[in-house]
Scaffold this active site. Sequence first.
Site, short mmCIF file in Angstrom:
data_model
loop_
_atom_site.label_atom_id
_atom_site.label_comp_id
_atom_site.label_asym_id
_atom_site.label_seq_id
_atom_site.Cartn_x
_atom_site.Cartn_y
_atom_site.Cartn_z
N SER A 282 1.22 -1.35 0.72
CA SER A 282 0.11 0.12 0.28
C SER A 282 0.62 1.32 0.42
O SER A 282 1.97 0.92 0.12
CB SER A 282 -0.68 0.10 1.80
OG SER A 282 -0.48 0.49 2.44
N LYS A 283 -0.35 2.29 0.02
CA LYS A 283 1.06 3.56 0.20
C LYS A 283 1.95 4.17 0.93
O LYS A 283 2.54 4.42 1.05
CB LYS A 283 -0.03 4.69 -0.22
CG LYS A 283 -0.66 5.62 -1.20
CD LYS A 283 -1.12 6.65 -1.20
CE LYS A 283 -1.96 6.87 -2.61
NZ LYS A 283 -3.29 6.21 -2.78
N ARG A 284 1.61 2.70 2.16
CA ARG A 284 2.72 3.32 3.05
C ARG A 284 3.94 2.32 2.99
O ARG A 284 5.06 2.94 3.58
CB ARG A 284 1.54 2.35 4.24
CG ARG A 284 0.88 3.21 5.57
CD ARG A 284 0.51 2.17 6.74
NE ARG A 284 0.29 0.84 6.34
CZ ARG A 284 1.29 -0.50 5.98
NH1 ARG A 284 1.82 -0.44 7.25
NH2 ARG A 284 0.30 -1.05 5.80
N HIS A 285 3.93 2.07 1.94
CA HIS A 285 5.79 0.99 1.27
C HIS A 285 6.11 2.20 0.76
O HIS A 285 7.43 2.09 0.26
CB HIS A 285 4.67 -0.38 0.49
CG HIS A 285 4.53 -0.94 2.01
ND1 HIS A 285 3.23 -1.49 1.70
CD2 HIS A 285 5.09 -1.53 2.98
CE1 HIS A 285 2.56 -2.15 3.26
NE2 HIS A 285 3.83 -2.73 3.69
#
Length: 515
Positions: A262-265
Amino acid sequence: MKIRVRYAPSPTGLQHIGGIRTALFNYLFAHSLGGKFILRLEDTDRTRFDESYVKNLYDTFNWLGFKWNEGPDTGGPCSPYIQSERTDLYKKYAQELLDNGQAYYCFCSSERIEEVRKKREAERSSETGYDRLCRSIDPDEAAKRAAVIKSGAGKTGESCTVRLKIPLGEKTIFQDQLLGDIEWLNDDINPDPVLLKSDGFPTYHLANVVDDHLMEVSHVLRAQEWLASTPLHVIMYRAFGWTPPEFCHLPMVMGQDGKKLSKRHGATSIDEFAKQGYLPEALLNYIALLGASYEESSDSKHPEIYTLDELARLFSLKKLNKAPAVFDYKKLEWYNGQYIRMKSDEELAQLCLPYAIKVGLFGGTLLKNNEDGEELTEQQRKMFLASMSLVKERLVFLNEAPEKIAYLFKEPVIPAKEEFIPKKADLAKTIELLQIGKEIVKELAQAGSDEQAENFIKAEAEKREIKLGDLMMPLRVAITGSRVSPPLFGSLRILGEECSLRRVQRSLDYLTSTH
Ligand code: GLU
């Protein structure tokens, strides 16, 4: 068997790594077996639909450079390939299921369904979803009340949906090409899901199954998150009396921490990668490895580098991994660097130019911010092209190029005096070294090759009994503004004798000044 596969995105978000991996595997599978790859737009969720996502879809595939055989823009024997243009078809098939008793009208309001949900939650009931209230209404009576399908020309009726009548007390078994036999108790499947909504639009389940059948899709290769929908789809194929396609649910794509990517990565949408200076070939090559392996490529020097054609030749469902794939940004960067090094200087210049213009590398001489760089002077164009060979080995991303070569286009800020001073030397010695540098700048700038320049400076260093590194350091700082820079000899050659001399003199003036 005719091989026909599809990528069926819903335009409710930007194209991202997971979607493109699905599209790519479908493409590779089709091409490995001489089949057809179809694009179908599943745009029936009108609340989340946005036209900009459709544009993003086309832009992404244009950039990536692989294409479908049939689709909304290319056309094909199963047109239209956009679900919102096929709504009459879905109504017809929903009616067919109503007629053969495999579906029923549901008159429950969304408020009632919400009440049921809340009540069950309060009672901590293990049951979830719809309570099948309308399943027991007499079909003839329901048909008289219903408005959903027969609406239009003068007809009125109660607002309703059409639900699938899941056969209870049975099991649904199907084979997944990767995961093997999958068994599901029908009572555990989402209870009697809606097929046709009250606005006459189909849900994903109905439209997806009808279209896969009508488009003669032979294999459904999709992300594992759809696995839970598949028993339902299999029940629908049976309800219609159709043979289901083969299913293959692709391994999940995770971040390094084992959580769904996800964007967190980091970047996940393809346009972010494009903006960051990734090459489409690198991204495709890396995405192709997410959950699949291949024999070594025919390029023995680069066994991990595959062209799209080569991937298509080597792709096989047998080489898919069951375990989730881990997205490794570092590995992707490595691929990007590799592909950058494989470009010719001309190709690389063309790719880097938009980034250079964007950051104003050519300064005020660029009259218009013209992406084609038409306003570049001949001299700038030549220098830009020549500078590519200096940075090609050092780039991970295309957008790093302007910063790395900026010193060629603008006089660098002269750094602090200490920066010029080689180890174990002092300022006086450094000034002496740079004066020698000044004497030999002409020969270095005019040398035919790096090798000639190197031989020349080595001989000078030897003759004068100084270390080569000590001679080069102040000169490098004077020319490039930094102790760490692209190759010095190439820089001198590109800047030419006059400009190089001016830079050296400027630094000498500074080093000999008292401030
Ligand atoms: N429209 C679904 C999606 O957005 C398609 C899933 C499938 O391939 O069946 O991914």
